[in-house]
Design a protein around this motif. Structure first.
Motif, short mmCIF file in Angstrom:
data_model
loop_
_atom_site.label_atom_id
_atom_site.label_comp_id
_atom_site.label_asym_id
_atom_site.label_seq_id
_atom_site.Cartn_x
_atom_site.Cartn_y
_atom_site.Cartn_z
N SER A 192 0.59 -1.26 0.01
CA SER A 192 0.09 0.08 -0.01
C SER A 192 0.91 1.28 0.15
O SER A 192 0.61 2.19 -0.74
N ASP A 193 1.84 1.24 0.86
CA ASP A 193 2.82 2.45 0.91
C ASP A 193 3.50 2.51 -0.46
O ASP A 193 3.88 3.76 -0.90
N ALA A 194 3.96 1.66 -0.98
CA ALA A 194 4.58 1.68 -2.54
C ALA A 194 3.74 2.14 -3.52
O ALA A 194 3.97 3.12 -4.35
N LYS A 195 2.50 1.81 -3.66
CA LYS A 195 1.54 2.26 -4.44
C LYS A 195 1.08 3.62 -4.22
O LYS A 195 0.91 4.45 -5.06
N SER A 196 0.89 4.01 -2.93
CA SER A 196 0.66 5.61 -2.56
C SER A 196 1.80 6.20 -3.33
O SER A 196 1.70 7.62 -3.76
N LYS A 197 3.19 5.85 -2.95
CA LYS A 197 4.22 6.56 -3.41
C LYS A 197 4.18 6.90 -4.95
O LYS A 197 4.52 8.02 -5.29
N VAL A 198 3.94 5.88 -5.71
CA VAL A 198 3.81 5.79 -6.95
C VAL A 198 2.83 6.66 -7.64
O VAL A 198 3.05 7.63 -8.21
N ILE A 199 1.67 6.81 -6.87
CA ILE A 199 0.53 7.61 -7.34
C ILE A 199 0.90 9.09 -7.00
O ILE A 199 0.56 10.03 -7.61
N ILE A 358 12.03 -2.87 -7.77
CA ILE A 358 12.66 -2.52 -8.96
C ILE A 358 11.86 -1.97 -9.86
O ILE A 358 12.03 -0.95 -10.59
N PHE A 359 10.56 -2.31 -9.98
CA PHE A 359 9.73 -1.86 -10.86
C PHE A 359 9.08 -0.58 -10.43
O PHE A 359 8.84 0.39 -11.46
N LEU A 360 9.00 -0.42 -9.13
CA LEU A 360 8.34 1.01 -8.77
C LEU A 360 9.73 2.04 -8.83
O LEU A 360 9.40 3.00 -9.22
#
Length: 370
Positions: A192-199, A358-360
């Protein structure tokens, strides 16, 4: 065992070897009561044997019968009680009862001696025969009772051991379940944290799209008005031409990865195509042919459709169509967001988590440069 001495069952319970339900207390209390009654009756019988005469045979028999009934009852309940104890506790209990057992043996010897001294030979013979038969009968009954109680104790111990094993197994299962839940929650939080950072990164970069496009236009306009290079610089560059050519020939061969129409791969394809094709040929026929060679899927169909036009027109039209379809910043950003949100849930797998990290990172750098 009299009052004041420690009960082996209670001692076992205090050490944590067994539980102490009401049945243990009941057996212990009953045994104490019968033992006290038997001791009192033993004292009475001993006095009778010391004062009775040969004429008092029936009176002695009655006292002996009463004492014998109490003694057998004590042996029976004592066997049941000790069947619930561990081997060590049984030894302690028998040691505590040694004085009483010796006293009871002396009572039996006194009775046999009294009857031997106060009856005729034939009566003594009958008494001896009766006493032997009664003793064998009592011993047989006691052996059967002891065997039953020993079997019952073995069954209780087996159930107790099985219950302890089951309890340990359930505890381990519960621990594993809680550990799995904690790992699952930690993984979901990380994702969730990773997705929030990408957004958040995408939102920030999309705000600067107009400024970036403006800077590109300004840079291109400046390039149109660059002054011609001086003759001295041209001569100097020509002297380094052979060196550069040698360096180019010694470089490892780089293959162009075919473009499938994925917006996330578009920038890489354009960079490779410019480096390997556009910088090495001015022929639009060659460019359109290479474009057909290094595309596949939807991208190949687009290039194939424009290849029927004039080479220059067809190539430029194809590249413009590619830019509109795959190079638009919004389309590229949405492609990365979609892939990030559709990424499989990562559980307790370090390799999978590293791959997602890596993808992020790729997402971040790609969005910053669209």
């Amino acid at each position: 065992m009299l009052s004041g001495e420690e009960d082996p069952v209670e001692e076992e319970a205090n050490r944590g070897h067994l539980s102490l339900p009401s049945m243990y207390h009941e057996l212990s209390n009953r045994r104490k009561d019968i033992l006290l009654e038997l001791l009192a009756e033993s004292e009475t019988l001993q006095k009778v044997l010391e004062t009775a005469k040969s004429a008092d045979v029936n009176f002695v028999k009655d006292k002996h019968s009463k004492w014998l009934n109490l003694y057998e009852k004590f042996l029976e309940i004592n066997t049941s009680y000790q069947a619930l104890l561990s081997p060590d506790a049984i030894k302690i209990d028998q040691s505590q009862l040694k004085h009483e057992r010796d006293r009871f043996e002396n009572i039996k010897l006194s009775i046999c001696s009294w009857f031997s001294n106060n009856k005729p030979d034939d009566t003594r013979s009958r008494i001896s025969h009766f006493s032997g038969r009664s003793g064998r009968s009592n011993m047989s009954a006691l052996s059967s009772s002891k065997l039953r109680e020993s079997t019952r104790k073995a069954e209780i111990l087996e159930r107790q051991a099985a219950l302890e094993e089951e309890e340990k197994l359930e505890e381990e299962k519960l621990k594993l379940k809680f550990k799995e839940e904690r790992l699952k929650l930690k993984t979901e939080i990380r994702v969730s944290d990773a997705k929030s950072k990408v957004i958040e990164d995408l939102e920030k970069n999309m705000l600067y799209d107009d400024e970036v496009e403006h800077d590109i236009k300004v840079t291109r306009q400046k390039e149109k008005y660059v002054l011609p290079e001086s003759p001295i610089k041209i001569v100097h560059e020509s002297e380094n031409g052979l060196l550069k050519m040698t360096q180019e020939l010694n470089k490892p061969k780089v293959e162009i990865i075919k473009f499938t129409g994925n917006p996330m791969e578009y920038k890489r394809f354009v960079r490779q195509f410019d480096a390997k094709v556009n910088k090495n040929t001015d022929s639009y026929d060659e460019k359109i042919n290479y474009l057909l060679q290094f595309t596949t899927g939807e991208a190949y169909k687009i290039a194939l459709g424009y290849s029927h036009l004039n080479a220059r027109v067809g190539y430029n039209a194809t590249m413009k169509e590619f830019e509109d379809r795959y190079g638009d910043p919004d389309i590229v950003a949405n492609s990365y967001v979609k892939k990030a949100l559709e990424w499989p849930i990562v559980k307790d797998d370090p390799k999978a988590l590293d791959s997602y990290s890596i993808f992020l990172m790729e997402c971040q750098y790609a969005i910053e440069n669209v």
